[in-house]
Design a protein around this motif. Structure first.
Motif, PDB file in Angstrom:
ATOM      1  N   SER A   9       0.841  -1.206   0.000  1.00  0.00           N
ATOM      2  CA  SER A   9       0.000   0.000   0.000  1.00  0.00           C
ATOM      3  C   SER A   9       0.872   1.251   0.000  1.00  0.00           C
ATOM      4  O   SER A   9       1.643   1.494   0.930  1.00  0.00           O
ATOM      5  N   PRO A  10       0.736   2.102  -1.033  1.00  0.00           N
ATOM      6  CA  PRO A  10       1.559   3.315  -1.056  1.00  0.00           C
ATOM      7  C   PRO A  10       1.146   4.319   0.022  1.00  0.00           C
ATOM      8  O   PRO A  10       1.989   5.055   0.548  1.00  0.00           O
ATOM      9  N   TYR A  11      -0.152   4.347   0.353  1.00  0.00           N
ATOM     10  CA  TYR A  11      -0.600   5.266   1.408  1.00  0.00           C
ATOM     11  C   TYR A  11       0.064   4.871   2.729  1.00  0.00           C
ATOM     12  O   TYR A  11       0.471   5.713   3.523  1.00  0.00           O
ATOM     13  N   GLY A  47     -13.211  -0.321   5.161  1.00  0.00           N
ATOM     14  CA  GLY A  47     -12.462  -1.497   4.708  1.00  0.00           C
ATOM     15  C   GLY A  47     -11.170  -1.159   3.984  1.00  0.00           C
ATOM     16  O   GLY A  47     -10.668  -1.959   3.199  1.00  0.00           O
ATOM     17  N   LYS A  48     -10.621   0.026   4.254  1.00  0.00           N
ATOM     18  CA  LYS A  48      -9.390   0.435   3.571  1.00  0.00           C
ATOM     19  C   LYS A  48      -8.226   0.475   4.546  1.00  0.00           C
ATOM     20  O   LYS A  48      -8.403   0.814   5.725  1.00  0.00           O
ATOM     21  N   VAL A  49      -7.050   0.155   4.012  1.00  0.00           N
ATOM     22  CA  VAL A  49      -5.811   0.388   4.748  1.00  0.00           C
ATOM     23  C   VAL A  49      -5.149   1.628   4.144  1.00  0.00           C
ATOM     24  O   VAL A  49      -5.395   1.919   2.964  1.00  0.00           O
ATOM     25  N   SER A  63      -4.956   8.135   5.380  1.00  0.00           N
ATOM     26  CA  SER A  63      -3.540   8.419   5.567  1.00  0.00           C
ATOM     27  C   SER A  63      -3.212   9.898   5.851  1.00  0.00           C
ATOM     28  O   SER A  63      -2.296  10.157   6.636  1.00  0.00           O
ATOM     29  N   PRO A  64      -3.927  10.877   5.269  1.00  0.00           N
ATOM     30  CA  PRO A  64      -3.583  12.261   5.634  1.00  0.00           C
ATOM     31  C   PRO A  64      -3.865  12.555   7.108  1.00  0.00           C
ATOM     32  O   PRO A  64      -3.145  13.331   7.740  1.00  0.00           O
ATOM     33  N   ASP A  98      -1.347  12.048  -3.148  1.00  0.00           N
ATOM     34  CA  ASP A  98      -2.391  11.050  -2.860  1.00  0.00           C
ATOM     35  C   ASP A  98      -3.367  10.936  -4.029  1.00  0.00           C
ATOM     36  O   ASP A  98      -3.873   9.846  -4.332  1.00  0.00           O
ATOM     37  N   ILE A 105      -4.934   3.810  -8.642  1.00  0.00           N
ATOM     38  CA  ILE A 105      -5.682   2.664  -8.102  1.00  0.00           C
ATOM     39  C   ILE A 105      -6.988   2.463  -8.868  1.00  0.00           C
ATOM     40  O   ILE A 105      -7.387   1.326  -9.151  1.00  0.00           O
TER      41      ILE A 105
HETATM   42  N1  LIG Z   1      -7.772   7.846   1.161  1.00  0.00           N
HETATM   43  C1  LIG Z   1      -7.271   6.605   1.694  1.00  0.00           C
HETATM   44  C2  LIG Z   1      -7.071   5.614   0.554  1.00  0.00           C
HETATM   45  C3  LIG Z   1      -6.678   4.235   1.081  1.00  0.00           C
HETATM   46  C4  LIG Z   1      -6.830   3.148   0.020  1.00  0.00           C
HETATM   47  O1  LIG Z   1      -7.461   3.343  -1.020  1.00  0.00           O
HETATM   48  N2  LIG Z   1      -6.240   1.987   0.324  1.00  0.00           N
HETATM   49  C5  LIG Z   1      -6.362   0.839  -0.565  1.00  0.00           C
HETATM   50  C6  LIG Z   1      -5.084  -0.013  -0.525  1.00  0.00           C
HETATM   51  S1  LIG Z   1      -3.706   0.846  -1.167  1.00  0.00           S
HETATM   52  C7  LIG Z   1      -7.472  -0.059  -0.034  1.00  0.00           C
HETATM   53  O2  LIG Z   1      -7.500  -0.336   1.144  1.00  0.00           O
HETATM   54  N3  LIG Z   1      -8.361  -0.498  -0.923  1.00  0.00           N
HETATM   55  C8  LIG Z   1      -9.419  -1.386  -0.573  1.00  0.00           C
HETATM   56  C9  LIG Z   1     -10.765  -0.838  -0.990  1.00  0.00           C
HETATM   57  O3  LIG Z   1     -10.804   0.223  -1.655  1.00  0.00           O
HETATM   58  O4  LIG Z   1     -11.772  -1.449  -0.659  1.00  0.00           O
HETATM   59  C10 LIG Z   1      -5.972   6.886   2.454  1.00  0.00           C
HETATM   60  O5  LIG Z   1      -5.290   7.861   2.109  1.00  0.00           O
HETATM   61  O6  LIG Z   1      -5.680   6.167   3.432  1.00  0.00           O
END
Ligand SMILES: N[C@@H](CCC(=O)N[C@@H](CS)C(=O)NCC(=O)O)C(=O)O
Length: 192
Positions: A9-11, A47-49, A63-64, A98, A105
């Motif tokens: 994950s780049p974030y 559900g995001k990392v 992440s911000p 970002d 993505i």
């Molecule tokens: N705005 C979020 C974006 C995070 C994001 O899109 N993470 C991706 C992995 S790099 C993710 O978890 N995707 C799963 C999904 O979208 O359900 C941040 O900056 O943390």
């Protein structure tokens, strides 16, 4: 505290580099977001990392927001001005970087469904190109901004090796050459 994140994950990489540069321990719990693990959904219903879980069990997401939390945890840090024009410019650089990741993505999700052309795809490539050109004029603004820019450029190298972002962006190339050799970037290189 621990960071729920995946090693690609780049974030999350932005935060892992930032933590190292701030001298903060930030253990990562390898978390695959697409598998919807219970611990991630409890921390982040989206559900995001990355998601940061604190000692008391509460979570900080996006992440911000997590970056702002880490920076605020180290009074007197030198990576981003704490207020004023320089602060907001650094955060704007973060948003640009970002945004490059967000567009990349979207392209990857489209590719996974066999969609590699069309107006929505073109729009993402144009956004990436324009943001790269602007970031090319913003290197050296702040240590944090430079981390964000380098993470975004290196993600493009990782996932879009044919997209030669270096060609028209000499300042980005010089910045990336310098930062990618630093221990924090080497330690967080995405696995092949
Ligand atoms: N705005 C979020 C974006 C995070 C994001 O899109 N993470 C991706 C992995 S790099 C993710 O978890 N995707 C799963 C999904 O979208 O359900 C941040 O900056 O943390």
């Amino acid at each position: 505290m621990k960071l729920l994140a995946s090693p690609t994950s780049p974030y999350a990489r932005k935060l892992r580099v930032l933590a190292q540069e701030l001298g903060l321990a930030l253990p990562m719990e390898d978390t695959a977001p697409m598998a919807d693990p219970a611990a991630l959904l409890a921390a982040n219903p989206l559900g995001k990392v990355p998601a940061l879980v604190l000692e008391d069990g509460s979570a900080i997401i996006d992440s911000p927001v997590i970056a702002a939390f880490l920076l605020a945890s180290v009074p007197g840090q030198r990576l981003m001005p704490e207020s004023g024009h320089g602060h907001w410019q650094a955060r704007t650089t973060e948003a640009l970087a970002d945004g490059v990741l967000d567009a990349a993505i979207i392209l990857r999700f489209n590719m996974a469904q066999g969609i590699t052309s069309g107006p929505w795809v073109d729009r993402q490539y144009r956004a990436i190109e324009r943001a790269l050109a602007v970031m090319n004029t913003r290197t050296g603004g702040s240590g944090f901004g430079d981390i964000c820019i380098t993470v975004a450029c290196d993600y493009l190298s990782f996932r879009f090796p044919d997209l030669d972002w270096r060609e028209h962006n000499a300042e980005l190339a010089a910045l990336a050459d310098r930062l990618l050799a630093t221990p924090a970037f080497v330690a967080t290189r995405p696995p092949a």
